[in-house]
Every structure is written in structure tokens, then in C-alpha cells.
Write a protein that holds these residues in place. Structure first.
Motif, mmCIF file in Angstrom:
data_model
loop_
_atom_site.group_PDB
_atom_site.id
_atom_site.type_symbol
_atom_site.label_atom_id
_atom_site.label_comp_id
_atom_site.label_asym_id
_atom_site.label_seq_id
_atom_site.Cartn_x
_atom_site.Cartn_y
_atom_site.Cartn_z
ATOM 1 N N GLU A 1 0.553 -6.810 11.525
ATOM 2 C CA GLU A 1 1.749 -5.780 11.993
ATOM 3 C C GLU A 1 3.023 -6.239 11.349
ATOM 4 N N THR A 2 3.329 -5.926 10.171
ATOM 5 C CA THR A 2 4.376 -6.144 9.216
ATOM 6 C C THR A 2 5.137 -4.721 8.911
ATOM 7 N N ASN A 3 6.160 -4.743 7.930
ATOM 8 C CA ASN A 3 6.562 -3.287 7.622
ATOM 9 C C ASN A 3 5.476 -2.578 6.536
ATOM 10 N N PHE A 4 4.295 -3.371 6.482
ATOM 11 C CA PHE A 4 2.914 -2.814 5.650
ATOM 12 C C PHE A 4 2.817 -1.266 5.697
ATOM 13 N N SER A 5 2.685 -0.816 7.140
ATOM 14 C CA SER A 5 2.283 0.572 7.267
ATOM 15 C C SER A 5 3.515 1.509 6.960
ATOM 16 N N VAL A 6 4.718 0.992 7.580
ATOM 17 C CA VAL A 6 5.902 1.759 7.180
ATOM 18 C C VAL A 6 5.925 2.066 5.697
ATOM 19 N N VAL A 7 5.945 1.067 4.842
ATOM 20 C CA VAL A 7 5.751 1.259 3.378
ATOM 21 C C VAL A 7 4.884 1.992 3.092
ATOM 22 N N ARG A 8 3.536 1.846 3.610
ATOM 23 C CA ARG A 8 2.681 2.764 3.189
ATOM 24 C C ARG A 8 3.020 4.277 3.431
ATOM 25 N N PHE A 9 3.404 4.575 4.723
ATOM 26 C CA PHE A 9 3.672 5.897 4.781
ATOM 27 C C PHE A 9 5.126 6.272 4.474
ATOM 28 N N HIS A 10 5.555 5.891 3.491
ATOM 29 C CA HIS A 10 6.926 6.289 2.902
ATOM 30 C C HIS A 10 7.943 6.205 4.104
ATOM 31 N N GLY A 11 8.197 5.174 5.191
ATOM 32 C CA GLY A 11 8.983 5.288 5.865
ATOM 33 C C GLY A 11 8.742 6.050 7.265
ATOM 34 N N ASP A 12 7.524 6.316 7.333
ATOM 35 C CA ASP A 12 7.231 7.049 8.704
ATOM 36 C C ASP A 12 6.990 6.147 9.902
ATOM 37 N N GLN A 13 7.771 5.927 10.679
ATOM 38 C CA GLN A 13 7.565 4.920 11.711
ATOM 39 C C GLN A 13 6.627 5.294 12.602
ATOM 40 N N ALA B 1 0.804 -1.180 -0.049
ATOM 41 C CA ALA B 1 0.008 -0.070 -0.014
ATOM 42 C C ALA B 1 0.892 1.364 -0.144
ATOM 43 N N ARG B 2 0.504 2.339 -0.615
ATOM 44 C CA ARG B 2 1.240 3.558 -0.659
ATOM 45 C C ARG B 2 0.173 4.765 -0.647
ATOM 46 N N GLY B 3 0.610 5.496 0.473
ATOM 47 C CA GLY B 3 -0.550 6.460 0.816
ATOM 48 C C GLY B 3 -1.752 6.440 1.405
ATOM 49 N N LEU B 4 -2.013 7.317 2.209
ATOM 50 C CA LEU B 4 -3.588 7.281 2.616
ATOM 51 C C LEU B 4 -4.300 8.582 2.440
ATOM 52 N N GLU B 5 -3.914 9.294 1.240
ATOM 53 C CA GLU B 5 -4.583 10.590 0.964
ATOM 54 C C GLU B 5 -5.843 10.258 0.254
ATOM 55 N N LYS B 6 -6.806 11.358 0.290
ATOM 56 C CA LYS B 6 -8.001 11.320 -0.350
ATOM 57 C C LYS B 6 -7.699 11.168 -1.791
ATOM 58 N N LEU B 7 -8.605 10.588 -2.531
ATOM 59 C CA LEU B 7 -8.381 10.182 -3.737
ATOM 60 C C LEU B 7 -7.859 11.445 -4.663
ATOM 61 N N GLN B 8 -8.712 12.556 -4.468
ATOM 62 C CA GLN B 8 -8.441 13.762 -5.270
ATOM 63 C C GLN B 8 -7.054 14.402 -4.851
ATOM 64 N N GLN B 9 -6.507 13.916 -3.741
ATOM 65 C CA GLN B 9 -5.230 14.466 -3.578
ATOM 66 C C GLN B 9 -4.086 13.276 -3.653
ATOM 67 N N ALA C 1 3.238 4.641 11.147
ATOM 68 C CA ALA C 1 2.867 3.121 11.173
ATOM 69 C C ALA C 1 2.622 2.760 12.670
ATOM 70 N N ASP C 2 3.238 3.127 13.372
ATOM 71 C CA ASP C 2 2.983 2.659 14.957
ATOM 72 C C ASP C 2 1.694 3.029 15.202
ATOM 73 N N ASN C 3 1.304 4.053 14.859
ATOM 74 C CA ASN C 3 -0.241 4.843 15.562
ATOM 75 C C ASN C 3 -1.237 3.866 14.801
ATOM 76 N N VAL C 4 -1.138 3.158 13.684
ATOM 77 C CA VAL C 4 -2.100 2.248 12.938
ATOM 78 C C VAL C 4 -2.498 1.087 13.970
ATOM 79 N N TYR C 5 -1.348 0.569 14.657
ATOM 80 C CA TYR C 5 -1.367 -0.555 15.661
ATOM 81 C C TYR C 5 -1.676 -0.368 16.958
#
Ligand code: 8X3
Length: 262
Positions: free
Chosen positions: A192-204, A95-103, A207-211
Motif C-alpha cells: 500500500e503506497t500511492n501505487f494504485s492511486v497512480v494506476r487509477f489516475h488519481g481515483d482514491q 502502473a497505469r490503467g487496468l483496462e483490457k489490452l484491446q481497450q 485505489a482504496d478498493n484494491v487493499y
């Protein structure tokens, strides 16, 4: 249950997370492995460890599944005894990014669509014919997601790719209905893998907040389900498994304990 000893298992995205956990699980079950990932160093390290621990054979390949030419070359170039693949685990995905589609960022969309959908298709197109030629009891196991069942805000493109994985799985199951090939779509929720770290382009931190406030699944939980599906007797096809942490009902409905309020 079916013995997995001596089976050949191809795993994409095997360098970390669910792919790595599957490699460990199948190695322990005595299967031989073809481990692919973009990072050859990581898969080689995993391969060395597993070969020594479980006395199995492992082939490693550097492969970015987005690259159609590379997929063709890697699969065509497999030694003939390794082409007798019994189980394909289409795990590579992101997964990459969690922005609204229009952004949203178009490059992020390309990475998700090209990896999660097109990469999965390329590998499947190349490997299923080997299963048919070699008359093995083949099994294609796709790693989908709860995101493929319900969309959530900011997840339009990621969710669409995982919905595609569901429908590719369903369609393939129909296309091989007259063949000894099983198709399974495993749809995990929060793992919990590096999924969210990858989604947020390395912002640990993000990523931690997700879990935070929930006990997420771990990669081994998913590998156990993949192993269970693979070791069911050949006449038993587990079509789909959806698995979430106990406090997650759907992709978007999660109960979190409030922690660190101050
Ligand atoms: C991962 C599931 O809900 O974290 O595929 O996007 S979710």
C-alpha cells in the motif's frame, strides 16, 4: 552483516513509497544518499529531514528516468566523489490503467515501458561502469514485482514490464558474474503506497478498493528486505526475493475478507 556506513546509495523514485522508505532505511544505517525523482521539492524535503536526523550527506536530483538525455546529464554531472556509487536501487516505476489490452491507452503503455524498463536500463548502463571503474563491491537492486511472475487480467503491459525487470536482472547477473557486483530483484506483491492511486489516475476510491479486506505490505516491509540484501556479506548474493501479504499467493490470487457488505 556488512556495515552500510559511508556507502553511497543511489535511489530512483525516492520521493514516495518504497523509494522513500529505502532512503530512510539506508540513512538510518549511516549511508550517504543520492535521491532522484521527478519532484525535486519532495526529495529535498526528505533529504533535509534525513540529513538532520542521521548526520549523513545527501545529494538530490530532479530526474525523470524516461528521459535518456536527462539520465546522461544527471549522472555525468555528479561530483566525482559522488560517482563512487556502491548501491543502485532501481525503484522508479509505475502502473497505469487496468483496462483490457484491446481497450488500453497507448500513452499509459509508453509511461510504463519507458519508466519501468527503459529508465531502469539507462540508469544501470550509466552506473555499473562507475562501480567497475571504482572497484567497489557494487550492488544493483531492482524493484520488480509479483506481476513479473504471473500476468493478471488488465495487467498485460505492467506485468510485461516487470517480467522484463526479472530478465534484465538475470541477464545483468550473468554479465557481471566475473566482477564483484551483486544483482538482486525484489518482487513485492500488494504494497500500500500511492501505487494504485497512480494506476487509477488519481481515483482514491478505486485505489482504496484494491487493499480493502486484506492487510497489504507497507513500503517499510520492502525497504527492510532491500536493506537485508544490501547488508549481506559481499560474497552473498541474494538473487531474488518474492514477498507478498500473507493472504496473497500470486499476483492474481488474493484472499479478501468480505467487509462493508451493506
Ligand atoms: C505491484 C503488484 O499485483 O499490485 O507491483 O500489480 S500488483
Amino acid at each position: 552483516m556488512e556495515n552500510l556506513q559511508g556507502k553511497i546509495v543511489f535511489i530512483s523514485g525516492a520521493s514516495s513509497g518504497i523509494g522513500k522508505a529505502c532512503a530512510e532505511g539506508f540513512a538510518q544505517a549511516g549511508a550517504h544518499l543520492i535521491l532522484c525523482a521527478r519532484s525535486i521539492e519532495k526529495v529535498e524535503e526528505i533529504a533535509e529531514e534525513l540529513k538532520e536526523k542521521f548526520q549523513i550527506e545527501i545529494l538530490t536530483c530532479k530526474l525523470d528516468v524516461q528521459n535518456k538525455t536527462a539520465v546522461n546529464e544527471v549522472i555525468d554531472g555528479l561530483p566525482s566523489n559522488w560517482k563512487k556509487i556502491d548501491i543502485l536501487i532501481n525503484n522508479a516505476g509505475l502502473a497505469r490503467g487496468l483496462e483490457k489490452l484491446q481497450q488500453g491507452t497507448m500513452d499509459d503503455w509508453d509511461a510504463m515501458i519507458d519508466t519501468n524498463v527503459k529508465g531502469l536500463l539507462y540508469l544501470t548502463r550509466k552506473i555499473v561502469p562507475f562501480m567497475l571503474e571504482n572497484k567497489v563491491n557494487g550492488h544493483v537492486i531492482n524493484i520488480g514485482s509479483t506481476a513479473g511472475i504471473h500476468a493478471y487480467p488488465g495487467g498485460a503491459v505492467y506485468c510485461a514490464t516487470k517480467a522484463a525487470v526479472k530478465f534484465i536482472s538475470d541477464g545483468l547477473r550473468m554479465d557481471v558474474v566475473d566482477k564483484p557486483i551483486r544483482v538482486t530483484n525484489v518482487q513485492p506483491g500488494m504494497v500500500e503506497t500511492n501505487f494504485s492511486v497512480v494506476r487509477f489516475h488519481g481515483d482514491q476510491q478505486k485505489a482504496d478498493n484494491v487493499y480493502e479486506g486484506i492487510k497489504p505490505l507497507i513500503a517499510e516491509d520492502i525497504a527492510n528486505i532491500v536493506l537485508f540484501a544490501a547488508s549481506a556479506p559481499p560474497h552473498v548474493q541474494i538473487c531474488e526475493v518474492t514477498v507478498t501479504p500473507t493472504n496473497q499467493a500470486t499476483a492474481g490470487i488474493v484472499h479478501k475478507e468480505k467487509v462493508n457488505l451493506h
